[in-house]
Design an enzyme around this catalytic site. Structure first.
Site, PDB file in Angstrom:
ATOM      1  N   HIS A  37     -12.866  -0.793   0.391  1.00 33.99           N
ATOM      2  CA  HIS A  37     -11.991  -1.963   0.342  1.00 33.99           C
ATOM      3  C   HIS A  37     -12.764  -3.198  -0.122  1.00 33.99           C
ATOM      4  O   HIS A  37     -13.166  -4.022   0.682  1.00 33.99           O
ATOM      5  CB  HIS A  37     -11.381  -2.159   1.743  1.00 33.99           C
ATOM      6  CG  HIS A  37     -10.402  -3.276   1.870  1.00 33.99           C
ATOM      7  ND1 HIS A  37      -9.692  -3.791   0.810  1.00 33.99           N
ATOM      8  CD2 HIS A  37      -9.995  -3.979   2.959  1.00 33.99           C
ATOM      9  CE1 HIS A  37      -8.901  -4.765   1.252  1.00 33.99           C
ATOM     10  NE2 HIS A  37      -9.080  -4.905   2.543  1.00 33.99           N
ATOM     11  N   CYS A  65      -7.637 -10.376   1.430  1.00 36.17           N
ATOM     12  CA  CYS A  65      -7.562  -8.986   0.971  1.00 36.17           C
ATOM     13  C   CYS A  65      -6.402  -8.743   0.015  1.00 36.17           C
ATOM     14  O   CYS A  65      -6.260  -7.640  -0.514  1.00 36.17           O
ATOM     15  CB  CYS A  65      -7.435  -8.040   2.160  1.00 36.17           C
ATOM     16  SG  CYS A  65      -8.447  -8.512   3.544  1.00 36.17           S
TER      17      CYS A  65
END
Lengths: 383, 468
Positions: A332, A83
């Site tokens: 996200h 991420c």
């Protein structure tokens, strides 16, 4: 130290509409990043492509993206820290320029998560943990952060309501962000009454998967001044790693990787936490934002919840955080997230934010985490 | 003198109310959780049996069941790994017959008598399935028993035995069958159980010169609530004072494991000098006379039958039982599970099955999974194996997941647990009520199955709230 600048920052809309391929997504961000710059693709010396693998079928996507954006024959390669891939990409780009290899480097982050069912995506995400000792237990991202939440609640008395208040704030700002996937203001009750995902985290305590891309263009100082009227200078970089196995960690009430990355970045920038005017933190879950307050030194350990209680992290508070809606509102798309956070801060420091603008912001900070508190990245920039 | 030197048992935490199966049916049957099977239960009973005994001293393990999850592949080897026995010992699987438990017992006695082994673990477990709602389904229970056979510190000597075999189609399960088949009761009782067990016991009494009154306890396998009582009465025993309670009301008939489990229960109540008669059934019968010694007083600290029977959670949701046993499918989509790799399972077998972590020889830090570098003092390759399966622990933090696998359990509880004596690991919490989960909860480890993929049963350890 202020000799490398961000000259361009763009992102695609973050969405779940499945309408674009990875190359088209990347083009959206690239196009926005080049807006207003006095350069073309020919002036970009190298491209760094950042994403977490296995969400789409494409192996070695850097070649594909580089071709589609007409960045050949300049070098391109792939960087990954789940991420936080695009923050790591930015770190690598900085080093390439600093080393004298290149003058202008594009960092392009993307993720296309809609190709998989939510369940398969959760499984891929879970495999970001140790595949022999953790992910076979079905430990997903929410489960990992739920353990942090549970430990924080047990040690400091943080409440589910305080977690929900983070989403109240972020949903409030998400409404104003045209690139965000969720643009609906949520009440405390909406959040507390939403379906339990991994207690104490409920649906609205969690960010959502999305498709999206980001693009950051870095340039050597002398070149930067020539191609941009408002270069944003990189003042501090910090990166750190914690154990992959959660059981191996010293603490489950704060992210050691973020604390260490923050220490490095503050030191390099020569500033203190209170010098930061506006911050983007990795709110993949509501609890993550509270942990970030503490790990970045905006609050003492255990006192993070107090900041949101007192609304100090709203745009008009002492320490505005995620005033673009955060991951919770934007969605996200993991490889694109760090670049999107940088883009928000760049726009804030340029005074160009269409969302809540923090007036007179001079120093901005980005906190981007890969895995469940595994890879910590802190970037400090100045006007 | 050869005999039993230790005993242990395992009854799963969950009991299904028989009323849930059929209106008016009485009592409860013990049912294993979705992540348990005959191998995990046999491991639990063996570990109970080895309380306070050095596992290095065990030189054999026999595993008996009619319900091994594998048709071809040893269950005994898995049980021996979970029990953390040394590798150079003889293991064997006894299968395909309800009499397999006493077949294993007989073989262990013979091995010790012959001197080829000093201490042999005999463990039996079963999870038999009757056709849904049938009397068989109501009667069957799940459980495991374990007996350690040796020739020193014997708590009950084996005085004599007598076996008969008998070919009859009374109960059977052919290859490919899920449920037990049977001929009608009128036939099976008369020509099967009653005749054959009766013959073995009569033969044994005649051989030893003992009379029914000489026995303190009679331990009989029974397929249902009253069959053993009818037989005991017919043979001249006093059902009330001599017959071991078969725990039909709170457990059910545990098949291959039942004779061993009931013997454990009898030993828990026995005193020195008592003579106990044990008889199994399954295409024949093995009957034994045992005599309890003074050593019986030294057996302590086991959960045994008593402890396990008292520790229970009754469920009255028949559907849940059917789902746990895989009889009722709840999901059409294939479950997303982590990959499974035979090389990885093999490579990590000591950590996975023996639950060995490591202890740093320099600073004493305990780590799981095993590492090459100490997290604390950074010493390299200076570790000794450290067994964590027998350590108690407390929950440090946890999550309750409503979206992850296994789908059979909602919520899925993952916990970071701190072991007494050091070491922290991340694992599932099973056999728990969502409401009881909290930081600080005392837990113990239990050998369970993570998931099944490609016919591979992936065993590992989970934490359970301390069974009291």
């Amino acid at each position: 130290m202020e000799d490398i600048a961000i000259v361009g920052a763009g992102q695609s809309a973050f969405s779940r509409s499945c309408g674009e391929s990875i190359r088209e997504l990347c083009f959206e961000a690239y196009k926005e990043a080049l807006e207003g710059l006095d350069i073309t693709g020919n002036d970009i010396d190298a491209s760094i492509i950042c994403s977490a693998p296995e969400y789409d079928k494409q192996r070695s996507p850097s070649g594909l993206i580089s071709e589609y954006l007409e960045l050949t024959p300049k070098p391109t390669f792939y960087v990954e820290t789940v991420c936080s891939s695009s923050s790591t990409g930015l770190r690598v780009a900085w080093s390439l320029i600093k080393a004298g290899l290149h003058k202008v480097v594009a960092v392009i982050g993307f993720q296309k998560m809609s190709e998989l069912s939510s369940r398969d995506a959760a499984e891929r995400m879970g495999r970001g943990g140790d595949i022999i000792w953790e992910s076979p237990f079905g430990v997903t991202m929410p489960a990992g952060y739920a353990m942090y939440a549970r430990a924080h609640m047990a040690k400091y008395g943080t409440t589910e309501e305080q977690l929900a208040k983070v989403r109240v704030k972020n949903s409030h700002y998400g409404v104003t962000n045209p690139k965000a996937n969720y643009r609906k203001e949520l009440s405390l009750e909406d959040i507390l009454n939403s379906e339990v995902i991994t207690s104490p985290l409920k649906k609205f305590d969690c960010c959502a998967n999305a498709d999206g891309s980001s693009c950051i263009i870095l340039a050597r100082g002398d070149v930067a001044k020539g191609i941009s009227k408002t270069p944003i200078w990189i003042a501090g970089l910090g990166a750190a790693t914690d154990t992959m196995s959660m059981a191996g960690r010293e603490s489950l009430t704060g992210l050691r990787c973020a604390q260490e990355a923050a220490r490095q970045a503050y030191k390099m920038a020569g500033i203190k936490p209170q010098d930061v005017d506006v911050a983007e933190v990795h709110d993949c879950f509501t609890v993550s934002e509270i942990l970030a307050y503490e790990d970045l030194g905006f609050a003492k350990p255990g006192e993070g919840a107090g900041l949101i209680e007192d609304k100090e992290t709203y745009a008009d508070g002492k320490m505005p955080v995620n005033v673009d809606g955060g991951l919770l509102s934007k969605g996200h798309p993991i490889g694109a997230t760090g670049g999107s956070q940088i883009r928000t801060i760049v726009r804030q420091l340029r005074g160009e934010a269409t969302e809540a603008q923090v007036e007179g912001a001079e120093i901005g900070l980005v906190h981007n985490i890969g895995g469940v508190g595994q890879y910590g990245n802190v970037t400090i920039v100045r006007r | 003198m050869v005999g039993i030197t230790s005993y242990g048992a395992y009854v799963p935490l969950y009991r299904l109310s028989r009323e849930a199966i059929a209106r008016g049916a009485r009592g409860e049957k013990a049912i294993c959780n979705f992540d348990e099977d005959s191998i995990t239960m046999a491991a639990a009973a063996s570990i109970d049996c080895l309380t306070g005994i050095d596992r290095e001293t065990i030189d054999g393990l026999y595993f008996a069941t009619t319900t091994s999850p594998y048709k071809e592949k040893s269950g005994a080897a898995i049980v021996a790994m979970a029990t953390d026995l040394k590798e150079n010992v003889f293991t064997a699987d006894f299968a395909h017959s309800l009499r397999a438990g006493t077949s294993a017992l007989m073989s262990a006695i013979d091995a010790v008598k012959a001197g080829s082994a000093k201490k042999v673990m005999v463990t039996a477990a079963d999870t038999r399935l009757g056709v849904p709602t049938s009397p068989y389904e109501q009667n069957f229970g799940d459980g495991a028993g374990a007996l350690l056979i040796g020739d020193s510190n014997v708590i009950a000597t084996i005085e004599a035995s007598y076996s008969v075999y008998s070919e009859i189609m009374d109960v059977w399960r052919a290859d490919g069958d899920t449920f037990i088949r049977s001929w009608e009761d009128r036939f099976t009782t008369t020509h099967g159980y009653t005749a054959v067990v009766g013959e073995a016991i009569s033969g044994l009494l005649k051989k030893t010169g003992l009379k029914p009154g000489d026995l303190a306890k009679v331990v009989l396998y029974t397929p249902d609530a009253r069959r053993s009582a009818d037989l005991a009465k017919k043979l001249g025993f006093d059902v009330k004072t001599q017959l071991q309670d078969p725990f039909f009301n709170n457990m059910g008939s545990t098949g291959t494991a039942l004779p061993l489990m009931l013997l454990v229960a009898a030993l828990e109540e026995a005193k020195a000098g008592d003579r106990i008669l044990l008889a199994s059934y399954g295409n024949g019968s093995d009957a034994f006379v045992l005599q309890v010694t003074e050593q019986i007083q030294k057996i302590k600290g086991r959960r045994g039958m008593k402890g396990h029977l008292e520790s229970k959670k009754v469920i009255d949701d028949y559907k849940q039982y059917l789902v746990w046993r895989g009889i009722l499918p709840i999901e059409l989509r294939k479950e997303t599970v982590a990959f499974i790799s035979a090389p990885a399972l093999w490579r990590e077998r000591d950590a996975n099955l023996r639950f060995h972590g490591v202890k740093c020889q320099v600073c004493g830090t305990i780590q799981y999974p095993p590492q090459r570098v100490c997290t604390k003092c950074h010493a390299k390759d200076q570790f000794e194996p450290y067994r964590l399966s027998d350590k108690k622990a407390k929950i440090f933090t946890y999550s309750m997941d409503y979206i992850t696998y296994p789908v059979l359990e909602r919520p899925v509880v993952n916990a970071a647990i701190d072991f007494d004596g050091g070491g922290r690991t991340l694992c599932y919490l099973t056999d728990r009520e969502a409401e009881q989960v909290q930081c600080g909860l005392p837990v113990e480890m239990s050998f369970r199955k993570l998931f099944v993929k490609d016919g591979i049963h992936n065993y590992f350890w989970k934490a359970i709230p301390l069974r009291t």
